[in-house]
Design a protein around this motif. Structure first.
Motif, mmCIF file in Angstrom:
data_model
loop_
_atom_site.group_PDB
_atom_site.id
_atom_site.type_symbol
_atom_site.label_atom_id
_atom_site.label_comp_id
_atom_site.label_asym_id
_atom_site.label_seq_id
_atom_site.Cartn_x
_atom_site.Cartn_y
_atom_site.Cartn_z
ATOM 1 N N VAL A 34 0.868 -1.175 0.000
ATOM 2 C CA VAL A 34 0.000 0.000 0.000
ATOM 3 C C VAL A 34 0.904 1.225 0.000
ATOM 4 C CG1 VAL A 34 -1.835 1.234 1.194
ATOM 5 C CG2 VAL A 34 -1.776 -1.269 1.274
ATOM 6 N N ALA A 36 1.194 5.536 -0.203
ATOM 7 C CA ALA A 36 0.562 6.849 -0.062
ATOM 8 C C ALA A 36 0.652 7.574 -1.396
ATOM 9 C CB ALA A 36 1.256 7.650 1.038
ATOM 10 N N ARG A 41 5.825 3.719 0.467
ATOM 11 C CA ARG A 41 5.136 2.498 0.883
ATOM 12 C C ARG A 41 4.818 2.602 2.372
ATOM 13 N NH1 ARG A 41 7.937 -3.155 0.018
ATOM 14 N NH2 ARG A 41 9.029 -2.509 1.881
ATOM 15 N N VAL A 42 3.545 2.468 2.721
ATOM 16 C CA VAL A 42 3.119 2.626 4.107
ATOM 17 C C VAL A 42 2.644 1.313 4.723
ATOM 18 C CG1 VAL A 42 2.561 5.066 3.885
ATOM 19 C CG2 VAL A 42 0.810 3.364 3.360
ATOM 20 N N ARG A 43 2.491 0.270 3.915
ATOM 21 C CA ARG A 43 2.040 -1.020 4.445
ATOM 22 C C ARG A 43 2.525 -2.107 3.512
ATOM 23 N NH1 ARG A 43 0.064 -4.437 7.701
ATOM 24 N NH2 ARG A 43 -2.114 -5.047 7.881
ATOM 25 N N THR A 59 -6.546 -1.640 7.629
ATOM 26 C CA THR A 59 -6.156 -0.258 7.316
ATOM 27 C C THR A 59 -6.209 0.632 8.550
ATOM 28 O OG1 THR A 59 -8.415 0.316 6.707
ATOM 29 C CG2 THR A 59 -6.976 -0.430 4.933
ATOM 30 N N LEU A 62 -3.632 3.346 8.862
ATOM 31 C CA LEU A 62 -3.530 4.318 7.779
ATOM 32 C C LEU A 62 -4.383 5.547 8.072
ATOM 33 C CD1 LEU A 62 -3.804 1.953 4.678
ATOM 34 C CD2 LEU A 62 -1.736 2.786 5.810
ATOM 35 N N GLU A 63 -3.892 6.697 7.674
ATOM 36 C CA GLU A 63 -4.648 7.941 7.828
ATOM 37 C C GLU A 63 -5.673 8.055 6.706
ATOM 38 O OE1 GLU A 63 -2.115 11.349 8.154
ATOM 39 O OE2 GLU A 63 -0.795 10.367 9.594
ATOM 40 N N TYR A 67 -4.770 6.073 -1.592
ATOM 41 C CA TYR A 67 -3.648 5.141 -1.619
ATOM 42 C C TYR A 67 -3.668 4.355 -2.923
ATOM 43 C CZ TYR A 67 -3.368 6.117 3.353
ATOM 44 O OH TYR A 67 -3.249 6.757 4.560
ATOM 45 N N VAL A 85 -9.205 5.633 2.123
ATOM 46 C CA VAL A 85 -9.499 5.336 3.527
ATOM 47 C C VAL A 85 -10.221 6.547 4.079
ATOM 48 C CG1 VAL A 85 -8.531 4.882 5.811
ATOM 49 C CG2 VAL A 85 -7.535 3.791 3.786
#
Length: 87
Positions: A34, A36, A41-43, A59, A62-63, A67, A85
């Motif tokens: 995932v 942003a 890469r945030v996940r 999720t 996540l903010e 994404y 999200v």
């Protein structure tokens, strides 16, 4: 390695605390990335569990926002989807 795109659905979209991945055909996922909107890469989820043809991705960390989800299968295929999200 040749990358072939595969028909994929992610839902719900927008997601709150999780989303599901479902393929048009039976495939096994090797990893889900995932990103942003800025490209970071945030996940990363390696070898996620698939139950009854769908894979759940959390999720909660996540903010709110947009994404890009990259889904890699064990046979070298790739699916790229947009995800929002919104809590």
């Amino acid at each position: 390695m040749n990358l072939f795109f595969v028909k994929t659905t992610i839902y719900p979209n927008p997601a709150e605390d999780r989303f599901f991945i479902q393929f048009a055909e039976p495939l096994k996922i090797s990893q889900v990335e995932v990103f942003a909107q800025i490209g970071q890469r945030v996940r990363l989820v390696l070898n996620p569990k698939t139950t009854q043809g769908k894979t759940e991705i959390q999720t909660k960390a996540l903010e709110n926002g947009g994404y890009v989800v990259k889904i890699h299968t064990t046979d070298g295929r790739l699916a790229v989807k947009k995800l929002t999200v919104n809590r």
